[in-house]
Structures are given as C-alpha cells and as structure tokens.
Scaffold this motif. Structure first.
Motif, PDB file in Angstrom:
ATOM      1  N   ARG A 211       0.797  -1.348   0.217  1.00  0.00           N
ATOM      2  CA  ARG A 211      -0.135  -0.017  -0.004  1.00  0.00           C
ATOM      3  C   ARG A 211       0.998   1.143  -0.005  1.00  0.00           C
ATOM      4  O   ARG A 211       1.887   1.048   0.534  1.00  0.00           O
ATOM      5  N   VAL A 212       0.461   2.320  -0.828  1.00  0.00           N
ATOM      6  CA  VAL A 212       0.994   3.503  -0.822  1.00  0.00           C
ATOM      7  C   VAL A 212       0.309   4.674  -0.010  1.00  0.00           C
ATOM      8  O   VAL A 212      -0.985   4.790  -0.319  1.00  0.00           O
ATOM      9  N   TYR A 213       0.815   5.109   1.093  1.00  0.00           N
ATOM     10  CA  TYR A 213       0.156   6.134   1.802  1.00  0.00           C
ATOM     11  C   TYR A 213       0.429   7.561   1.325  1.00  0.00           C
ATOM     12  O   TYR A 213       1.488   7.767   0.821  1.00  0.00           O
ATOM     13  N   ALA A 256      -1.528  12.854  -3.351  1.00  0.00           N
ATOM     14  CA  ALA A 256      -0.576  13.013  -2.149  1.00  0.00           C
ATOM     15  C   ALA A 256      -0.844  14.374  -1.442  1.00  0.00           C
ATOM     16  O   ALA A 256      -1.138  15.383  -1.848  1.00  0.00           O
ATOM     17  N   ALA A 257      -0.411  14.260  -0.052  1.00  0.00           N
ATOM     18  CA  ALA A 257      -0.540  15.251   0.780  1.00  0.00           C
ATOM     19  C   ALA A 257       0.460  16.448   0.237  1.00  0.00           C
ATOM     20  O   ALA A 257      -0.043  17.590   0.458  1.00  0.00           O
ATOM     21  N   ASP A 258       1.551  16.430  -0.328  1.00  0.00           N
ATOM     22  CA  ASP A 258       2.194  17.355  -0.705  1.00  0.00           C
ATOM     23  C   ASP A 258       2.162  17.679  -2.294  1.00  0.00           C
ATOM     24  O   ASP A 258       2.879  18.657  -2.654  1.00  0.00           O
ATOM     25  N   GLY A 259       1.200  17.238  -2.893  1.00  0.00           N
ATOM     26  CA  GLY A 259       0.736  17.499  -4.241  1.00  0.00           C
ATOM     27  C   GLY A 259       1.849  16.862  -5.206  1.00  0.00           C
ATOM     28  O   GLY A 259       1.864  17.315  -6.235  1.00  0.00           O
ATOM     29  N   SER A 260       2.833  15.973  -4.639  1.00  0.00           N
ATOM     30  CA  SER A 260       3.804  15.568  -5.623  1.00  0.00           C
ATOM     31  C   SER A 260       3.489  14.377  -6.296  1.00  0.00           C
ATOM     32  O   SER A 260       4.198  14.035  -7.486  1.00  0.00           O
ATOM     33  N   GLY A 261       2.598  13.718  -6.132  1.00  0.00           N
ATOM     34  CA  GLY A 261       2.201  12.451  -6.943  1.00  0.00           C
ATOM     35  C   GLY A 261       2.704  11.445  -6.560  1.00  0.00           C
ATOM     36  O   GLY A 261       2.553  10.096  -6.920  1.00  0.00           O
ATOM     37  N   GLU A 262       3.567  11.468  -5.349  1.00  0.00           N
ATOM     38  CA  GLU A 262       4.214  10.244  -4.627  1.00  0.00           C
ATOM     39  C   GLU A 262       3.647  10.315  -3.221  1.00  0.00           C
ATOM     40  O   GLU A 262       3.441  11.181  -2.651  1.00  0.00           O
ATOM     41  N   GLY A 263       3.715   8.874  -2.715  1.00  0.00           N
ATOM     42  CA  GLY A 263       3.499   8.705  -1.181  1.00  0.00           C
ATOM     43  C   GLY A 263       4.415   8.093  -0.733  1.00  0.00           C
ATOM     44  O   GLY A 263       5.702   8.215  -1.089  1.00  0.00           O
ATOM     45  N   PHE A 264       3.945   7.271   0.247  1.00  0.00           N
ATOM     46  CA  PHE A 264       5.169   6.564   1.017  1.00  0.00           C
ATOM     47  C   PHE A 264       4.688   4.830   1.285  1.00  0.00           C
ATOM     48  O   PHE A 264       3.609   4.693   1.116  1.00  0.00           O
ATOM     49  N   ALA A 265       5.951   3.932   1.021  1.00  0.00           N
ATOM     50  CA  ALA A 265       5.460   2.495   0.775  1.00  0.00           C
ATOM     51  C   ALA A 265       6.679   2.105   1.804  1.00  0.00           C
ATOM     52  O   ALA A 265       7.515   2.397   1.950  1.00  0.00           O
TER      53      ALA A 265
END
Length: 355
Positions: A211-213, A256-265
């Motif tokens: 999962r990506v958060y 994403a929360a920062d608008g980057s299109g990347e989250g955390f896994a």
C-alpha cells in the motif's frame, strides 16, 4: 518472528508461517503506537541522540547479483561483528546499538535481501543468506583483524545466523541469537488463520502490492511491531519506522498530501513470504536442532512470546545447544524494549567470551 526451518511443503508441528499478519483487534497502543504524534518525532534521551549521530558508512555489496545494503562503524583491523535484523526490518534497527560496540569492534549491519535498501529477489533462500553474510563481512573488513567475525542475529535474522552456524561454521568465530525461536505459529497467528478472510485481505500477495500512503504521517500511523507487543520507547519506534519507508507513486486518482504525486510505502518486498524457498532448510530431526560447533549464546526477553510459550509447556531444543541469558523486562524486540541492557549484555559477553 519465529522461524520456519522445515520444508516448504511440510506439515510438521514445526512449520511456521512467517508472513506478516495484520489485525485491527489490538489495543491502540499496540495497533498504532505512533498515531498520537501526528507525524512529529517523539522526544528522545541523550544516549539515543548520541548513538544515531554516529552516522555509519553506507555502502552496497553485491552477492548473487543482488545489491545488499551494509552499514559500518568502527576501525578496520579490529575484531568483526555482523549484525542481522529480523522479519520485514532493515539494517538501521541496529543503528542505535552498533555505536556502543564500535569502540572495540569493526561492526557491520546488513539489510537482508528483499528488505531495507537491499535488492529484491525472485526467490529467497537461507543458503544464499549465508553467502550474502560472508560477502558483506569480507567487503566491510570484518576479517581484517585476523579473526573471523561473530554473527549476531535478532528473531528471523537469528534463524539465518543459526542456519549459517550449522551449515557454514567456518565463516564465524561464534554466534549470538537475540530472542530467536523455532517452533509452530504463536497463538495470535493461529487466531488470524481462523479469520482467514481478514488475513487474506491484509497480507500482500502477487496481485496486491504494498500500500502507498498519501503522507508520511499516515504511513507512520500504520507502523506496528510483528509479532504485536506494547513498546514504551516511541522514539525508537519512530526512528525505525521512518527508515522503513520509501517514496512511491500513488495509484491513479489518488493525491499526495504534498501534491507531488508520490506517497510512502514500506521498503520490504511484499511478496517475500510467497517467494521464500524453504526446501533444503530442514535442519532438525525428531524435534532436535543440529549440533553447532561454534560457540552459541541466546539472549532473550523475559516477557517474550518465545518464553511465554515455554512456560506453558512447549518444548524447545535451543536450550540444549546454546547458553541462554535473560534480558529483564523485555518483550520480543529486545533492542526496542531494553536497548541499553542489550548493549551491556553484548559488551560484557564479548569481553569475556568465546575466548
């Protein structure tokens, strides 16, 4: 976690399903210990701040075509120590322990293949770990002092160390296992198996990637120890959790929360447990572990699930092949529960043993 050293298709009482499992039927302090901090770092004591300020040299060693992450402390030429983490963990689980050993030793901590920053593999084998450990030990100078290194492994990593001690004793001077068990699934895993639908919904599979958060805060909220246990030293949990994560693209349609299109896994291979080849790993006969010719010590937590199960009558063969030392007021994750007691035990042991 405890370790399965039986055949992949075996059904003996020693078979252990070492995949991570997830249950919401846990108290909040166990299920989501970092949630109250909302992404902020908990306050930490001076000893811990000093330890993590001793930044290791970070490198990669190639073994079987795989890049293996290695962290090192201390001077080359001193006796060598190889530190091996547990299930779904990484080399930084030892980063607040290793600096206290580096005065007298050349210390290396490795991330097992499929975990930490190490590459993933199509198949994971214990025999390959023995090769990986030797490659890391030689590349990082653990043999430079003229003496073979001592291997130290926690939990699943302790199982890897034990396998190497039994099958490749020429690689090491001695071995220390930290809360390592051999046996059937603990009760909480059996309970989860009874709720198979929930289990299958939560364990990653080839059809279900990690999962990506959407934010670091959300990812940290999901961090928990396996097997589940309470832990008071939240600053250690936070340190470990942050280094367990990597940036990853979010699924289409999520932001994403920062608008980057990347989250955390999570960094570990989510399909490791399906890709773990247990053939050739059976080392026991009639419930007995094989003889180990190198000196062997087992440090365990007083409140560990391993010890709880012994107290209710579960047999163990480890006490027959290893000297055992108890760490008071500790659960399974000894370096989290009692880090300074673990340091003291290791330093005292290494100063007087195995000479």
């Amino acid at each position: 976690m405890a370790n399965d050293l039986s055949d992949k298709t075996g059904s003996s009482k020693e078979t252990y399903d070492d995949r991570p499992f997830h249950s919401e039927d846990l108290p909040p302090e166990v299920r989501a210990p970092l949630a109250p901090y909302k992404g902020e770092e908990p306050a930490a004591p001076a000893w811990f701040k000093w330890a993590i300020a001793q930044e290791p040299e970070r490198s990669f060693v190639t073994s079987h075509g795989t890049k293996i992450e290695a962290l090192t402390w201390g001077e080359r030429g001193k006796p060598g120590l190889l530190l091996v983490h547990g299930n779904s963990a990484h080399a930084d689980w030892w980063s607040f322990i290793a600096p206290y050993l580096a005065k007298d030793f050349r210390v290396a901590s490795m991330s097992l293949a499929g975990m930490g920053q190490s590459d993933w593999r199509e198949t994971y084998r214990f025999a390959d770990f023995a090769d990986d450990a030797e490659a890391v030990s030689r590349a990082t100078g653990l043999y430079d002092g003229g003496r073979k290194p001592i291997y130290i492994g926690h939990s699943f990593g302790g199982g890897q160390v034990f396998f190497t001690a039994a099958q490749r004793p020429e690689l090491m001077e001695a071995a220390i296992l930290v809360d390592t068990g051999f046996g059937g699934p603990p009760p909480e895993v059996m309970k989860e198996r009874e709720k198979r639908r929930e289990l299958l919904a939560n364990i990653p599979s080839p059809d279900k990637p990690s999962r990506v958060y959407p934010s670091l805060e959300k990812a940290l909220e999901r961090f928990r120890l396996m097997p589940p246990q309470p832990a008071e030293n939240h600053y250690i949990l936070d340190f470990i959790a942050r280094r367990s994560l990597k940036r990853a693209p979010l699924p289409a349609g999520e932001t994403a929360a920062d608008g980057s299109g990347e989250g955390f896994a999570w960094k570990f291979d989510p399909n490791m447990w399906e890709k773990l080849d247990r053939s050739g790993m059976s080392m026991s006969s009639g419930g007995k572990l094989p003889a180990v010719t190198v000196p062997l010590v087992h440090l365990y937590g007083e409140k560990s699930r391993i010890i709880e199960r012994r107290r209710v009558g579960e047999e163990t063969a480890l006490a027959e092949v290893a000297q055992e030392i108890e760490i008071p007021d500790s659960h399974h994750h000894v370096m989290i529960d009692q880090p300074l007691a673990l340091v003291a035990a290791l330093r005292t042991l290494l100063a007087t043993w195995p000479h």
